[in-house]
Enzyme design. Structure first.
Site: not given
Ligand code: PLP
Length: 329
Positions: A72, A174, A210
């Site tokens: 990722r 991210k 989300e």
């Molecule tokens: C990091 C994140 C998540 C959760 O992802 P994981 O891989 O399960 O930690 C979900 N939504 C957003 C917006 C994120 O930044």
């Protein structure tokens, strides 16, 4: 310090030279000194990851699916036109940081863990809007408890008219800017007494995207686990794992499909999931003044089962599906 219980001593830093990642090293210096014209300050070329190290009952230290964080972070770097990280550098940084700070990994049984934060920023004088010539990759860590205060306690959320990301924007990676965009709607929700916001899909505002910085899932009245599919959702490793656990370990049916906010009472239980949030039961969602309750206002039995299985795997109490756990020796 917020989420972190304390600061740790060692972090890892590596830099690019002529666009190529070089081997890095540990340092105790918490500060980064970079040029005022760095892209990260002006145009937001910044990306992060988040994963945790857990101590098992027998004293082992283990990571949960770090291979997926590696995949990722490079998807994100491609989106930011930044050089992708070599696999050996990514893992060396994480393993070195965990080992160097091992005295700060919370012991088994406290519900705590060591949160690991890898990040990449574009640095160096760069006044024009273009990708940086130089990059920093760093990993630091901190022991943490639960993200939403109160452990496995059901929390109240509210929908927002704001978007954290656009339909074909950077929601799937991210990128730091997504989180800057989320602070204001979050603060409005907090002011009204909610734990956080529910983002709807940016194009139609009719479907759940989300739960703040966590993914959403619901359990229908006939016990199907449903998570939304959308181009503006960050693909959560926790969600991917919950889908697998539900289907292959708990024998449930699972679906990835739109979750219409006007039909949210199709769910008898709901939750937010992510590395930080783990599984946080959703007590209620308020949308345009209408309150829908889940799990009878508490932790429902299915959310509880998912939580117990996931956390059992994190801490080595339940055997993990093949390839999910990486021990740090
Ligand atoms: C990091 C994140 C998540 C959760 O992802 P994981 O891989 O399960 O930690 C979900 N939504 C957003 C917006 C994120 O930044």
């Amino acid at each position: 310090m917020g989420y972190a219980l304390k600061e740790t001593e060692f972090r890892y830093r590596a830099y690019t030279e002529k666009g190529e990642w070089q081997k890095g090293s540990l340092t105790t210096n918490k500060n980064i000194s970079i040029h005022e014209g760095s892209n990260v300050f002006h145009y937001g070329q910044a990306l992060f990851e988040g994963l945790k190290a857990y101590k098992t009952k027998t004293g082992k230290t283990q990571l949960f699916r770090p291979d997926l964080n590696f995949i990722r972070i490079n998807e994100g770097l491609r989106r930011l036109v930044a050089p992708e990280l070599p696999e050996d550098l990514f893992f060396e940084a994480i393993i070195e940081v965990v080992k160097a700070n091992q005295d700060d990994i919370p012991e088994y049984g406290k519900g705590q863990s060591l949160y690991i934060r890898p990040f990449v920023i574009g640095q160096g004088m760069n006044l024009g809007v273009k990708p940086s010539d130089e990059y920093l990759f760093s990993v630091f860590c901190a022991p943490v408890g639960t993200y939403f205060a109160g452990g496995l306690q059901a929390l109240e959320f509210v929908t927002t008219d704001y978007d954290r990301a656009s339909a074909n924007g950077t929601g799937q990676v991210k990128v730091a800017g997504n989180y800057a965009a989320s602070l204001y709607p979050r603060s409005l929700a907090k002011k009204e007494g909610y734990a956080g916001v529910i983002y709807l899909d940016p194009l139609t505002h009719s479907k759940i995207d989300e739960v703040g910085a966590a993914n959403f899932f619901g359990i229908t009245h006939d016990n199907v686990l449903v998570t939304p599919r959308s181009s503006s959702i960050l693909p959560s490793i926790t969600k991917k794992s919950i889908l697998y656990i539900a289907e292959h370990m708990l024998g449930m049916k699972v679906e990835e499909r739109p979750c219409f906010i006007d039909n949210v009472d199709e769910f008898k239980e709901a939750g937010a999931c992510g590395t930080a949030a783990i599984i946080t039961p959703i007590k209620s969602i308020t949308h345009k003044g209408k309150v829908t309750q889940f799990g009878e206002g508490n932790v429902g039995p299915t959310v509880k089962k998912l939580y117990d299985t996931l956390v059992g795997i994190y801490y080595g109490d339940i055997e993990a599906p093949e390839g999910w756990i990486q021990e740090i020796k």
